[in-house]
Design an enzyme around this catalytic site. Structure first.
Site, mmCIF file in Angstrom:
data_model
loop_
_atom_site.group_PDB
_atom_site.id
_atom_site.type_symbol
_atom_site.label_atom_id
_atom_site.label_comp_id
_atom_site.label_asym_id
_atom_site.label_seq_id
_atom_site.Cartn_x
_atom_site.Cartn_y
_atom_site.Cartn_z
ATOM 1 N N GLY A 77 -47.823 12.375 -21.123
ATOM 2 C CA GLY A 77 -46.822 12.703 -22.134
ATOM 3 C C GLY A 77 -46.472 14.172 -22.132
ATOM 4 C CG HIS A 136 -42.601 19.296 -18.118
ATOM 5 N ND1 HIS A 136 -42.494 19.187 -16.758
ATOM 6 C CD2 HIS A 136 -43.924 19.277 -18.382
ATOM 7 C CE1 HIS A 136 -43.687 19.137 -16.220
ATOM 8 N NE2 HIS A 136 -44.586 19.179 -17.188
ATOM 9 C CG HIS A 152 -43.812 14.767 -16.808
ATOM 10 N ND1 HIS A 152 -43.935 15.781 -17.716
ATOM 11 C CD2 HIS A 152 -45.074 14.449 -16.438
ATOM 12 C CE1 HIS A 152 -45.203 16.066 -17.903
ATOM 13 N NE2 HIS A 152 -45.921 15.278 -17.127
ATOM 14 C CD GLN A 155 -56.876 13.432 -16.924
ATOM 15 O OE1 GLN A 155 -56.689 12.262 -16.665
ATOM 16 N NE2 GLN A 155 -56.056 14.377 -16.494
ATOM 17 N N GLY A 210 -47.054 14.569 -8.761
ATOM 18 C CA GLY A 210 -46.381 15.859 -8.606
ATOM 19 C C GLY A 210 -47.189 16.811 -7.740
ATOM 20 C CE LYS A 240 -48.105 23.420 -12.917
ATOM 21 N NZ LYS A 240 -48.996 22.590 -13.705
ATOM 22 C CG ASP A 241 -51.230 18.545 -11.579
ATOM 23 O OD1 ASP A 241 -51.685 19.611 -12.021
ATOM 24 O OD2 ASP A 241 -50.475 17.815 -12.222
ATOM 25 C CB SER A 247 -47.130 23.434 -16.985
ATOM 26 O OG SER A 247 -48.296 23.089 -17.707
ATOM 27 N NE ARG A 307 -53.055 22.172 -19.261
ATOM 28 C CZ ARG A 307 -54.201 21.854 -19.848
ATOM 29 N NH1 ARG A 307 -54.703 22.629 -20.755
ATOM 30 N NH2 ARG A 307 -54.836 20.762 -19.503
HETATM 31 O O1 PAF Z 1 -51.416 14.451 -13.920
HETATM 32 C C1 PAF Z 1 -51.670 13.904 -15.006
HETATM 33 O O2 PAF Z 1 -50.886 13.992 -15.981
HETATM 34 C C2 PAF Z 1 -52.951 13.114 -15.165
HETATM 35 O O3 PAF Z 1 -54.005 13.707 -14.493
HETATM 36 C C3 PAF Z 1 -52.804 11.629 -14.764
HETATM 37 C C4 PAF Z 1 -52.491 11.472 -13.276
HETATM 38 C C5 PAF Z 1 -51.714 10.994 -15.601
HETATM 39 C C6 PAF Z 1 -54.121 10.895 -15.036
HETATM 40 O O4 PAF Z 1 -54.452 10.932 -16.387
#
Ligand code: PAF
Length: 280
Positions: A25, A28, A31, A55, A142, A144-145, A180, A182
């Site tokens: 959620g 931005h 996404h 996580q 993405g 980005k990660d 992001s 954040r």
């Molecule tokens: O990248 C994220 O937003 C999260 O790590 C994901 C892949 C949705 C898993 O919770």
């Protein structure tokens, strides 16, 4: 768009391909680029929206994570998403914290994994569960990660998960700041300081493309980072794009140059793909 909160309501059409975009959620432009990528490659687009407690190593981070379901839902509707799966914790973890989880192995020992103990195990566990629950042909993540992408690709390969992984490029504001969830926490002054992350990455990438070896390329970026001491750097490094391990000084080939830093109270990450042509 059909919104469901229970996996039992997630039927799958017998024909056509399904792409899933997994999110937490606070959506931005980054996404939405994933959603558009999914739209372009599949007949049906399913978005999951779930803030996965597994996580987060820091309870305050989990508590404070932005939650904007109504706005997110409107954005996804406007993108022509077919299904939004926005479950409660009980639907994803009906028995509470799972006993059996996925381990990211050595990927957890470095960079984001080292900074956030348990993070990638939590990510992979929920990603695998969401793949089982949503049964996609392809899952879009993405760039980005970057380390998350490496972890997911490795899981899919090592555990024979029958889902294709697609990667969509990082979306940046005009001045270079990577989008992001954040970023909303940054004050205007902090946002200006946060630009040093992308500037450092671009400097290292430019040096590499001009022929610098790994140490010189990183030094070029580190000089930029040092110019904004209020950005407290956790790591700035060159990673092997397959294993996420740090590359040696004499490495040649594709690398991911990655950075994590705290600006004020906000922890930001960013990366660029680069190419090292020269051996030290
Ligand atoms: O990248 C994220 O937003 C999260 O790590 C994901 C892949 C949705 C898993 O919770």
């Amino acid at each position: 768009m059909r919104t469901v909160t229970r996996a039992s309501e997630l039927s799958r059409a017998p024909q056509g391909t399904r792409a899933v975009v997994m999110t937490m959620g606070a959506l931005h432009g980054g996404h939405l680029a994933l959603v558009r990528h999914a739209r372009a490659i599949a007949d049906e687009v399913l978005v999951t929206l779930f803030v996965n407690p597994l996580q987060f190593d820091d309870p305050a981070d989990l508590e404070g994570y932005p939650r904007t379901l109504d706005a997110d839902s409107a954005l996804l509707e406007a993108e022509g998403v077919d299904i939004l799966y926005a479950p409660d914790v009980d639907d994803v973890y009906p028995g509470g914290t799972p006993i059996v989880t996925v381990s990211a192995g050595a990927i957890s020992d470095v960079f984001e994994g080292a900074s956030r103990p348990g993070h990638f195990d939590g990510v992979l566990t929920v990603v695998l569960k969401l793949m089982h629950l949503t049964r996609p042909d392809v899952a879009v993540f993405g760039e980005k990660d970057a380390q998350q992408v490496i972890a997911v690709r490795t899981m899919v390969r090592d555990l024979n998960v029958p889902v294709e992984i697609a990667v969509a490029p990082t979306v940046r504001d005009d001045d270079g700041l990577a989008r992001s969830s954040r970023n909303v926490f940054l004050s205007p002054g902090e946002r200006a300081d946060a630009l040093v992350l992308s500037r450092a990455l671009f400097a290292a990438d430019a040096a590499a493309r001009w022929g610098a070896a790994v140490p010189e390329a990183l030094r070029a970026g580190a000089e930029v980072l040092a110019s904004v001491p209020s950005a407290r750097v956790e790591y700035f490094a060159a990673l092997d794009p397959l294993s996420a391990q740090p590359v040696r000084g004499d490495y040649r080939g594709e690398v991911v140059i990655a950075v994590a830093a705290r600006v004020g109270k906000t922890r930001l990450i960013d990366n660029v793909s680069s190419h090292i042509a020269r051996e030290r």
